[in-house]
Design a protein around this motif. Structure first.
Motif, mmCIF file in Angstrom:
data_model
loop_
_atom_site.group_PDB
_atom_site.id
_atom_site.type_symbol
_atom_site.label_atom_id
_atom_site.label_comp_id
_atom_site.label_asym_id
_atom_site.label_seq_id
_atom_site.Cartn_x
_atom_site.Cartn_y
_atom_site.Cartn_z
ATOM 1 N N LYS A 51 -3.127 0.535 10.533
ATOM 2 C CA LYS A 51 -1.824 0.159 10.881
ATOM 3 C C LYS A 51 -1.813 -0.045 9.543
ATOM 4 C CE LYS A 51 2.112 -1.126 12.521
ATOM 5 N NZ LYS A 51 3.674 -1.279 13.762
ATOM 6 N N THR A 55 0.104 1.016 5.206
ATOM 7 C CA THR A 55 0.849 0.067 5.628
ATOM 8 C C THR A 55 0.673 -0.245 3.532
ATOM 9 O OG1 THR A 55 0.337 -1.599 6.536
ATOM 10 C CG2 THR A 55 2.733 -0.243 7.187
ATOM 11 N N THR A 61 5.549 3.129 3.482
ATOM 12 C CA THR A 61 6.361 3.780 4.997
ATOM 13 C C THR A 61 6.903 2.046 5.777
ATOM 14 O OG1 THR A 61 3.527 2.538 5.111
ATOM 15 C CG2 THR A 61 3.505 4.992 5.405
ATOM 16 N N SER A 62 6.064 0.522 4.833
ATOM 17 C CA SER A 62 7.042 0.188 5.758
ATOM 18 C C SER A 62 8.354 -0.618 5.437
ATOM 19 C CB SER A 62 5.960 -1.600 4.890
ATOM 20 O OG SER A 62 6.601 -1.722 3.551
ATOM 21 N N TRP A 63 8.931 0.463 4.179
ATOM 22 C CA TRP A 63 10.036 0.485 4.462
ATOM 23 C C TRP A 63 11.187 1.226 4.198
ATOM 24 C CZ3 TRP A 63 12.720 2.968 0.497
ATOM 25 C CH2 TRP A 63 12.016 2.933 -0.410
ATOM 26 N N LEU A 64 10.857 2.095 4.204
ATOM 27 C CA LEU A 64 11.656 3.839 4.115
ATOM 28 C C LEU A 64 12.304 3.822 5.665
ATOM 29 C CD1 LEU A 64 13.039 5.948 2.611
ATOM 30 C CD2 LEU A 64 10.666 7.183 3.485
ATOM 31 N N ARG A 65 10.843 3.771 6.292
ATOM 32 C CA ARG A 65 11.720 3.940 8.186
ATOM 33 C C ARG A 65 12.994 3.182 8.543
ATOM 34 N NH1 ARG A 65 8.384 0.226 11.334
ATOM 35 N NH2 ARG A 65 6.908 -0.526 10.429
ATOM 36 N N THR A 66 12.888 1.253 7.861
ATOM 37 C CA THR A 66 14.162 0.926 7.884
ATOM 38 C C THR A 66 15.247 0.925 7.112
ATOM 39 O OG1 THR A 66 13.123 -1.003 7.466
ATOM 40 C CG2 THR A 66 12.591 -0.718 9.881
ATOM 41 N N TYR A 67 15.198 1.647 6.066
ATOM 42 C CA TYR A 67 16.141 2.005 5.357
ATOM 43 C C TYR A 67 17.943 2.037 5.577
ATOM 44 C CZ TYR A 67 18.513 3.313 1.115
ATOM 45 O OH TYR A 67 19.128 3.111 -0.537
#
Length: 755
Positions: A51, A55, A61-67
């Motif tokens: 993982k 990332t 992948t580390s910031w787009l999912r929490t955008y």
């Protein structure tokens, strides 16, 4: 034990040598990983490691999912549109620096942004053309192509343009490969060799190159390019010869644009706290200039140079020319380093401001892939523009989604509305390119600031600027890095060694030249070296030490051994007698000359003095027989402060061992303090530094520990105190007790230390 007493503290502890401290405080055994251990750990696999790898390689992948779409999307949308409009204009303008048709600047403003969106770690920089990199690529283009056919037929001119595009794309592709390799090999630390002073001087000189390169577009002169070095002076000379052919319409337009851009940028800077967004002056003047040029038909009426046809859509990937590939390797490496250095510096500023991490090695990979794709599809080298990044941040950009939207604006221009810019004068693009140099040209102010702060940094700035202006960007960068590394050699090869003295009757020791209220133990010299000791500076250290103590120990040793030879000969001949107080010599002259004594078993002169066969012991500080002279020394102990010495090499240890032996053999006790470099004592053991003369007991924790030890030892031998210099001021006084404690006493004593 430390006891605070007001704003003072009282410490009671024994005098520690390294040995005694080690006996009382045992070190914790630490296991140091071997190369095999690191190799096993590197290839060990686990879900978490997989993982982390994903990332790391794809930071998106580390910031787009929490955008937070609701909070940030509108800001990124506004920022992306504003930045995209600026990117279009800068792409067209900076293409002139590369000597390729302006339309190819749009490719340089599109492909790198898309790639960086997935692989970059900075959320705020705007990736794309940068004037310094553009001029560096342009110099390679001019070096590998010819302008002889510039005024020939349109077919030949088209072929020349295609050749230039091919060279620009190839050098960009090679630079991207270099960046990618550096990132994969995890050697992003190479950026540390480009100091801020060097980058500032280099970009300022590059700005001068940009100014000169754009003059021919402002004057609309058919000036052929010049090769390095001295290219800038050659171009100025050619412009001067053709200045009478200036197109007045282009010149007037460029000057008007320059004045407007500089004034509005000054307003943006002065009122940046009050303006919601910077005034997009480049966009306004471009729209107005394009409309005026089209409406009044400047091309036909005043024969101005315009952008011309902008091809719709994208072109096929470039065909790699191996001859160009081989010819541009050195220049491509310089472009790769400069591009990464500028981008990383800007990204670091924003990462600190907005509190998120960036990864230097991943940035190399991201820019490497960006330039590989950009070069493959006929773009030129990309980094980040300071002004464009400022627009992206000031208009509310939160993440690289703003960058993605700016690429979308460029895409619309490439596919649909590029034809609207065809009437725009090239002199307007040149003026816009110069308008973006204000910040870099203002860096001249740093010369005075650096001169006050650090002379070496100021010299680096000046030498970098001059070498880059004179030699060109690639050679100038190489020369600048060489000079910068040379300054490091000078700083370490010629350290500012000092003699220390006690200040304030405490455990503080400073440069004796800096203070009036100092105390020096009689017969003790404290010498400090503030740099690592290695093969290049160990002889300098030796010379400075000899100058500090006032004598050469090896020369004194040889003189003593010569004197012993003479005394033995005189005793053997009955020419010398010893009374209880002095020598009695029964002859007025000696038959043996110094030359004869020197040539007879000269190797014995460097050995320790041996008086075992004599019926008495010689006091070298007392009167000696007539015609026998030996230099007298006024110290009995030498303390070497190595607290600022970070490492030693084998050559330095060898010479240091010889120096210590010379002092010990003339009865000067040597102590080394503060040798805290990791594994220093272990390295000495491995190098067989210690023997019967040099023992590990000479190492002490601090200068004060060594001084107290010396005073105690001398008091035992002399049975009385060896005072320091008379006191030169009033204040607290201390008594040094034989148990090593340091106590504050509130009474008057004429000597600052007593035993």
């Amino acid at each position: 034990m430390v006891e605070p007493v007001g704003n003072q503290y009282v410490v009671a502890r024994p005098v520690y040598s390294e040995n005694s401290f080690g006996d009382q405080h045992k070190k914790v055994h630490r296991y140091h990983k071997t190369f095999l251990d690191h190799l096993k750990e590197y290839f060990r696999c686990s879900p978490q490691k997989a993982k982390n790898i994903v990332t790391s390689l794809l930071p998106i992948t580390s910031w787009l999912r929490t955008y937070p779409f609701k909070e940030w999307l509108l800001s990124d949308l506004v920022s992306g549109i504003s930045t995209g409009l600026v990117a279009v204009l800068q792409g067209l303008a900076f293409a002139l620096l590369v000597y390729v048709p302006p339309g190819y600047g749009l490719y340089a403003a599109f492909y790198p942004v898309i790639v960086y969106f997935f692989f970059g770690t900075s959320r705020h920089i705007s990736v794309g053309p940068f004037p310094v990199l553009s001029i560096m690529v342009g110099e390679v283009v001019m070096k590998l192509t010819s302008e002889n056919n510039l005024n020939s037929t349109s077919g030949n001119e088209t072929a020349l343009d295609n050749k230039r595009v091919n060279v620009a794309a190839t050098v960009t592709l090679v630079a991207g490969i270099f960046q990618l390799l550096l990132g994969v090999l995890q050697i992003g630390f190479i950026i540390i060799y480009l100091s801020q002073s060097l980058i500032s001087g280099f970009t300022t000189a590059a700005a001068i190159h940009v100014v000169v390169s754009q003059l021919k577009f402002i004057f609309q002169l058919p000036v052929q390019g010049c090769k390095e070095p001295l290219s800038i002076f050659c171009s100025l000379e050619k412009i001067g010869r053709q200045i009478t052919d200036t197109n007045i319409a282009d010149l007037v337009t460029a000057l008007i644009i320059l004045v407007i851009v500089f004034v509005v940028k000054e307003i943006n800077e002065r009122y940046k706290d009050k303006l919601p967004v910077p005034i997009p002056i480049e966009l306004f003047v471009t729209v107005i200039a394009t409309g005026i040029s089209y409406g009044f038909n400047f091309k036909e009426r005043f024969h101005v140079a315009v952008i011309g046809e902008l091809k719709k859509g994208f072109e096929a990937p470039v065909e790699l020319d191996m001859e160009v590939f081989q010819s541009c390797l050195g220049d491509a490496f310089s472009i790769a380093i400069v591009g990464f250095a500028v981008a990383y510096s800007v990204a670091k500023v924003y990462s600190i401001k907005y509190d998120y991490p960036i990864n230097g090695n991943q940035e190399l990979i991201a820019f490497g892939l960006s330039n590989i794709f950009g070069g493959a599809f006929r773009g030129f080298a990309a980094s980040t523009s300071l002004s464009r990044s400022g627009v992206q941040v000031s208009t509310g950009g939160k993440t690289q989604i703003a960058g993605l939207l700016s690429a979308l604006i460029v895409l619309i221009v490439i596919l649909a509305i590029g034809f609207l810019l065809e009437p725009l004068q090239k002199s307007v693009l040149a003026a816009l390119a110069l308008g973006n140099l204000k910040g870099m040209l203002m860096q001249f102010k740093e010369i005075g600031i650096l001169w006050k702060k650090d002379k070496y940094d100021c010299m680096i700035w000046v030498v970098t600027f001059l070498s880059t202006v004179i030699l060109g960007l690639a050679l100038g960068l190489a020369a600048s890095v060489g000079f910068e590394l040379l300054t490091l050699v000078f700083r370490t090869q010629f350290p500012k060694c000092t003699v220390l003295a006690n200040v304030g009757r405490s455990n503080i020791y400073k440069n004796r030249k800096d203070y009036a209220d100092i105390y020096e133990p009689e017969g003790v010299k404290i010498f400090r070296c503030p740099a690592p000791l290695f093969f290049a500076n160990i002889d300098f250290f030796k010379d400075k030490l000899i100058a500090a103590v006032g004598f050469n120990p090896l020369r004194v040793l040889r003189k003593r051994n010569k004197a012993l030879r003479k005394i033995r000969k005189m005793l053997k001949r009955g020419e010398l007698q010893m009374t209880g107080k002095s020598f009695i010599c029964t002859v007025t002259g000696l038959k043996d000359s110094d030359e004869e004594l020197d040539n007879n078993k000269i190797e014995e002169l460097d050995q320790p003095t041996n008086m075992a066969d004599l019926p008495f012991q010689i006091d070298w500080s007392a009167d000696l027989p007539a015609n026998i002279t030996v230099p007298r020394i006024d110290i009995h102990s030498l303390i070497l402060d190595f607290s600022a010495v970070s490492f030693f090499d084998v050559s330095a240890l060898r010479v240091l061992r010889e120096i210590l032996k010379d002092f010990i053999r003339i009865d000067v006790d040597v102590y080394i303090v503060g040798a805290h470099a990791d594994g220093f004592l272990d390295k000495m053991e491995r190098c067989e530094f210690f023997d019967e003369e040099i023992k590990p007991s000479i190492f002490f924790l601090t200068v004060h520990d060594a001084v107290l030890h010396i005073l105690v030892e001398k008091s035992i031998h002399d049975s009385k105190s060896k005072p320091m210099k008379p006191e030169m001021g009033s204040g607290d006084h201390f008594i040094i007790n034989t148990n090593g404690e340091l106590r504050n006493r509130e009474h008057t004593v004429r000597l600052p230390f007593s035993l």
